[in-house]
Design a protein around this motif. Sequence first.
Motif, PDB file in Angstrom:
ATOM      1  N   PHE A  54      -2.000   4.225   8.076  1.00 20.22           N
ATOM      2  CA  PHE A  54      -0.724   4.075   8.778  1.00 20.22           C
ATOM      3  C   PHE A  54       0.412   4.414   7.828  1.00 20.22           C
ATOM      4  N   ASN A  55       1.486   4.980   8.361  1.00 23.19           N
ATOM      5  CA  ASN A  55       2.608   5.412   7.531  1.00 23.19           C
ATOM      6  C   ASN A  55       3.605   4.301   7.221  1.00 23.19           C
ATOM      7  N   THR A  56       3.244   3.068   7.566  1.00 21.02           N
ATOM      8  CA  THR A  56       4.058   1.915   7.185  1.00 21.02           C
ATOM      9  C   THR A  56       3.145   0.894   6.517  1.00 21.02           C
ATOM     10  N   ASP A  57       3.746  -0.004   5.750  1.00 19.21           N
ATOM     11  CA  ASP A  57       2.907  -1.005   5.081  1.00 19.21           C
ATOM     12  C   ASP A  57       2.490  -2.141   6.012  1.00 19.21           C
ATOM     13  N   THR A  58       2.951  -2.135   7.260  1.00 20.34           N
ATOM     14  CA  THR A  58       2.564  -3.163   8.227  1.00 20.34           C
ATOM     15  C   THR A  58       1.710  -2.618   9.375  1.00 20.34           C
ATOM     16  N   THR A 113      -0.982   5.281  -0.250  1.00 20.57           N
ATOM     17  CA  THR A 113       0.016   5.259  -1.320  1.00 20.57           C
ATOM     18  C   THR A 113       1.080   4.214  -1.005  1.00 20.57           C
ATOM     19  N   PRO A 114       1.993   3.933  -1.944  1.00 16.28           N
ATOM     20  CA  PRO A 114       3.058   2.969  -1.643  1.00 16.28           C
ATOM     21  C   PRO A 114       3.790   3.326  -0.349  1.00 16.28           C
ATOM     22  N   GLY A 115       4.036   2.297   0.463  1.00 19.11           N
ATOM     23  CA  GLY A 115       4.713   2.483   1.738  1.00 19.11           C
ATOM     24  C   GLY A 115       3.760   2.704   2.903  1.00 19.11           C
ATOM     25  N   THR A 116       2.436   2.669   2.635  1.00 18.04           N
ATOM     26  CA  THR A 116       1.448   2.858   3.694  1.00 18.04           C
ATOM     27  C   THR A 116       0.519   1.652   3.769  1.00 18.04           C
ATOM     28  N   SER A 117      -0.362   1.669   4.755  1.00 20.85           N
ATOM     29  CA  SER A 117      -1.390   0.644   4.886  1.00 20.85           C
ATOM     30  C   SER A 117      -2.622   1.294   5.496  1.00 20.85           C
ATOM     31  N   ALA A 118      -3.745   0.578   5.431  1.00 17.31           N
ATOM     32  CA  ALA A 118      -4.990   1.111   5.990  1.00 17.31           C
ATOM     33  C   ALA A 118      -5.868  -0.022   6.497  1.00 17.31           C
ATOM     34  N   LEU A 119      -6.607   0.281   7.546  1.00 20.23           N
ATOM     35  CA  LEU A 119      -7.577  -0.636   8.120  1.00 20.23           C
ATOM     36  C   LEU A 119      -8.951  -0.026   7.882  1.00 20.23           C
TER      37      LEU A 119
END
Length: 166
Positions: A14-18, A118-124
Amino acid sequence: MRIIMAGTLTVWKFNTDTGADTAVETLKNLQQQELITVHDAAVVRWAEGAKKPKTRQLNNLAGVGALGGTFWGLLFGILFFVPLLGAAIGAGIGALSGSLSDVGIDDNFINQLKEKITPGTSALFVLTSDAKMDRVHDEFKSLHAELLSTNLSHDQEAALREAFAE
């Protein structure tokens, strides 16, 4: 006798950290609708400006065959040099990463994840089986997720479970 079905280790970026936290609810709903079977899952959140990501295993989604903290700790340790969830990352990391390759998690997959998360992203990260892929994909597409995955054969999943049984 426990039957182990061939599974898929899927990573949704995801392109956001949430974004990954939001997607957990979607994954729960898909599981409740029996559109996917979740064996284990973890979230990586990397806030903008943070030196390293925060990770957590989703114990409330994990099934009977959950891989456990050792697997996630090893994988995230290799990806982000972050020892967590009880896994000791040290001199044996080379041998351990080689064993991941034996179960379908190779250098190309690891490098792709390092490049994308990377910083500013998130992953499941989710180990699943029996997914109705069209329905799952539609649900995650609405969350603006990017799909990265590696398929595990029956033998590879069995080897992974055996290697990381707790």
